[in-house]
Design a protein around this motif. Structure first.
Motif, PDB file in Angstrom:
ATOM      1  N   LEU A 126       0.746  -1.214  -0.114  1.00 27.65           N
ATOM      2  CA  LEU A 126      -0.179  -0.026   0.054  1.00 27.65           C
ATOM      3  C   LEU A 126       0.842   1.272  -0.064  1.00 27.65           C
ATOM      4  N   PHE A 127       0.497   2.152  -0.854  1.00 29.02           N
ATOM      5  CA  PHE A 127       1.043   3.467  -1.135  1.00 29.02           C
ATOM      6  C   PHE A 127       0.248   4.754  -0.945  1.00 29.02           C
ATOM      7  N   ILE A 128       0.218   5.332   0.215  1.00 30.86           N
ATOM      8  CA  ILE A 128      -0.956   6.142   0.194  1.00 30.86           C
ATOM      9  C   ILE A 128      -0.272   7.634   0.444  1.00 30.86           C
ATOM     10  N   LYS A 129      -1.043   8.489  -0.233  1.00 33.14           N
ATOM     11  CA  LYS A 129      -0.685  10.069  -0.095  1.00 33.14           C
ATOM     12  C   LYS A 129      -0.618  10.691   1.066  1.00 33.14           C
ATOM     13  N   GLU A 130      -1.849  10.692   1.557  1.00 33.49           N
ATOM     14  CA  GLU A 130      -2.497  11.235   2.662  1.00 33.49           C
ATOM     15  C   GLU A 130      -2.681  10.514   4.053  1.00 33.49           C
ATOM     16  N   ASN A 131      -3.854  10.351   4.582  1.00 35.64           N
ATOM     17  CA  ASN A 131      -4.242   9.574   5.656  1.00 35.64           C
ATOM     18  C   ASN A 131      -4.461   8.075   5.648  1.00 35.64           C
ATOM     19  N   PHE A 132      -4.267   7.261   6.746  1.00 35.70           N
ATOM     20  CA  PHE A 132      -4.377   5.850   6.779  1.00 35.70           C
ATOM     21  C   PHE A 132      -5.310   5.529   7.993  1.00 35.70           C
ATOM     22  N   THR A 133      -6.425   5.002   7.842  1.00 35.12           N
ATOM     23  CA  THR A 133      -7.219   4.578   8.949  1.00 35.12           C
ATOM     24  C   THR A 133      -7.568   3.288   8.772  1.00 35.12           C
ATOM     25  N   GLN A 134      -7.194   2.190   9.906  1.00 35.76           N
ATOM     26  CA  GLN A 134      -7.597   0.892   9.684  1.00 35.76           C
ATOM     27  C   GLN A 134      -7.407   0.287  11.132  1.00 35.76           C
ATOM     28  N   PRO A 135      -8.699  -0.212  11.852  1.00 37.81           N
ATOM     29  CA  PRO A 135      -8.512  -0.664  13.146  1.00 37.81           C
ATOM     30  C   PRO A 135      -7.655  -2.040  13.464  1.00 37.81           C
ATOM     31  N   GLY A 136      -7.990  -2.942  12.266  1.00 41.02           N
ATOM     32  CA  GLY A 136      -7.501  -4.195  12.429  1.00 41.02           C
ATOM     33  C   GLY A 136      -7.164  -5.054  11.249  1.00 41.02           C
ATOM     34  N   ALA A 137      -7.011  -6.265  11.103  1.00 45.67           N
ATOM     35  CA  ALA A 137      -6.602  -6.820   9.982  1.00 45.67           C
ATOM     36  C   ALA A 137      -5.143  -6.955   9.784  1.00 45.67           C
ATOM     37  N   ASP A 138      -4.597  -6.822   8.359  1.00 44.84           N
ATOM     38  CA  ASP A 138      -3.207  -6.769   8.213  1.00 44.84           C
ATOM     39  C   ASP A 138      -2.818  -6.685   6.943  1.00 44.84           C
ATOM     40  N   SER A 139      -1.506  -6.664   6.505  1.00 39.06           N
ATOM     41  CA  SER A 139      -1.200  -6.398   5.327  1.00 39.06           C
ATOM     42  C   SER A 139      -0.008  -7.520   5.140  1.00 39.06           C
ATOM     43  N   GLN A 140       0.329  -8.241   4.097  1.00 40.08           N
ATOM     44  CA  GLN A 140       1.279  -9.053   4.115  1.00 40.08           C
ATOM     45  C   GLN A 140       2.763  -8.322   3.821  1.00 40.08           C
ATOM     46  N   GLY A 141       2.434  -7.357   3.055  1.00 41.71           N
ATOM     47  CA  GLY A 141       3.640  -6.523   2.477  1.00 41.71           C
ATOM     48  C   GLY A 141       3.861  -5.041   3.315  1.00 41.71           C
ATOM     49  N   LYS A 142       4.809  -4.245   2.722  1.00 47.44           N
ATOM     50  CA  LYS A 142       5.191  -3.153   3.551  1.00 47.44           C
ATOM     51  C   LYS A 142       4.099  -2.080   3.065  1.00 47.44           C
ATOM     52  N   ILE A 143       3.934  -1.062   3.970  1.00 46.08           N
ATOM     53  CA  ILE A 143       3.079   0.339   3.744  1.00 46.08           C
ATOM     54  C   ILE A 143       3.853   1.626   3.972  1.00 46.08           C
ATOM     55  N   ALA A 144       3.794   2.636   3.106  1.00 48.49           N
ATOM     56  CA  ALA A 144       4.015   3.910   3.016  1.00 48.49           C
ATOM     57  C   ALA A 144       2.746   4.777   3.068  1.00 48.49           C
ATOM     58  N   ILE A 145       2.881   5.750   4.093  1.00 42.64           N
ATOM     59  CA  ILE A 145       1.843   6.643   4.337  1.00 42.64           C
ATOM     60  C   ILE A 145       2.285   8.060   4.472  1.00 42.64           C
ATOM     61  N   GLY A 146       1.816   9.088   3.472  1.00 40.37           N
ATOM     62  CA  GLY A 146       2.333  10.234   3.627  1.00 40.37           C
ATOM     63  C   GLY A 146       1.978  11.212   4.674  1.00 40.37           C
TER      64      GLY A 146
END
Length: 335
Positions: A32-52
């Motif tokens: 996941l590559f997100i420019k602005e805000n990121f909101t998630q209370p649970g679950a998961d990603s198998q890979g890396k995440i970048a949030i601006g």
């Protein structure tokens, strides 16, 4: 620690082109590559995440396949215990629950602060204060890339049969197939088939519309069409006009939506997502994928080394013949 980089995009796509090349710069390798805000209370990603912007991850597990000592499905990125990778980049502030423990499965690169009430034990690895990615520059170029792809004409026929079946009737041009559809078509579609494509082709689906709501899309066989033989790395959904996208269900493929607020209600999304913002629920799973536009590698067979035959030197051959002749003469005299 991540180094300072800027997004560099290279696109080669024409009727004469032999390949499609997209270099996503700092977005390369991120689930996941997100420019602005990121909101998630649970679950998961198998890979890396970048949030601006700011990130509120609650109990969300980031980069679970980077966690040492585990054996989850897919590629295991870790090598040895305690050798962590940078799995989460947050340009702004980070918020977790107060009881989060080790849910960032590696190192954290944080531009802002850990907000009050957040757990200091949420990160398995180290936390480094830095802003290694220029998100503004990256997304300016992603927007241009999205527009460029949207300007391409259909490679072959696109039929919307029964109002739920996307049928691509044609073959790829230089291993690339472009299909232009509307957001309404994607929202109503249950199946997608393309019997003229094979695993070496790249499918780009340009989706028009500002507000799009879609769910599961099946790539399996239907009627006389065989299943779509493409990995997630060879499928790109380009939402070039989208301002708001809502998704639930299951789909594989990469999503380029540089100006869209992406809402993920629940389900499994196998691919890379590039979006303006991200909001998701407990049942939203970002699955591992096999890279972004990485062509399959055909490993050539290992050449067989022929056995080495030693040829005797001429002198050795003469000596051997003399010896044999002497043996024959001795036997005759005895007889």
């Amino acid at each position: 620690m991540l180094k300072q980089v800027s997004a560099v995009l290279a696109l080669v796509i024409s009727s004469q082109a032999s390949a499609l090349s997209i270099d996503l710069g700092p977005a390369t390798g991120y689930n996941l590559f997100i420019k602005e805000n990121f909101t998630q209370p649970g679950a998961d990603s198998q890979g890396k995440i970048a949030i601006g912007g700011n990130a509120n991850i609650g109990q969300y597990d980031v980069g679970v396949n980077y966690e040492p000592g585990t054996h989850r499905d897919g590629i295991q990125f870790w090598t040895d215990p305690k050798k962590y990778s940078d799995v989460l980049v947050v340009g702004g502030d980070l918020t977790t629950t107060q009881w989060a423990w080790g849910n960032v499965k590696g190192n954290l690169i944080l531009g802002g602060e850990l907000t009050a009430g957040s757990s200091k034990n949420a990160v398995l690895g180290t936390t480094t204060k830095a802003k290694p990615i220029d998100f503004t520059s990256a997304f300016e170029q992603f927007t241009e890339l999205s527009k460029t792809l949207a300007g391409e004409a259909n490679t072959g026929g696109v039929e919307f049969k029964y109002n739920n079946w996307l049928m691509l009737n044609g073959t790829a041009d230089s291993d690339i197939y472009i299909a232009n559809i509307t957001g309404q078509m994607l929202g109503a579609a249950t199946d997608l088939t393309a019997k003229g494509l094979d695993k070496n082709d790249t499918l780009i689906i340009n989706v028009s519309g500002k507000n799009i709501n879609f769910d599961s899309l099946n790539y399996g066989a239907r009627e006389n069409y065989s299943a779509l033989d493409l990995s997630a790395s060879h499928i790109l959904y380009n939402f070039f006009e989208a301002e708001n996208i809502t998704f639930s269900g299951g789909i594989k493929g990469n999503i380029l939506a540089p100006n869209a607020n992406f809402t993920f209600l629940q389900g499994d999304l196998s691919g890379q997502v590039i979006a303006k913002s991200w909001t998701a629920g407990w049942g939203a799973q970002a699955n591992l994928w096999d890279g972004f536009f990485v062509p399959p590698v055909d490993i050539p067979p290992t050449p067989t080394t022929p056995p080495v035959v030693t040829v005797p030197e001429p002198t050795s051959i003469i000596l051997l013949l003399v010896g044999l002749l002497a043996l024959v003469m001795v036997r005759r005299l005895r007889a």
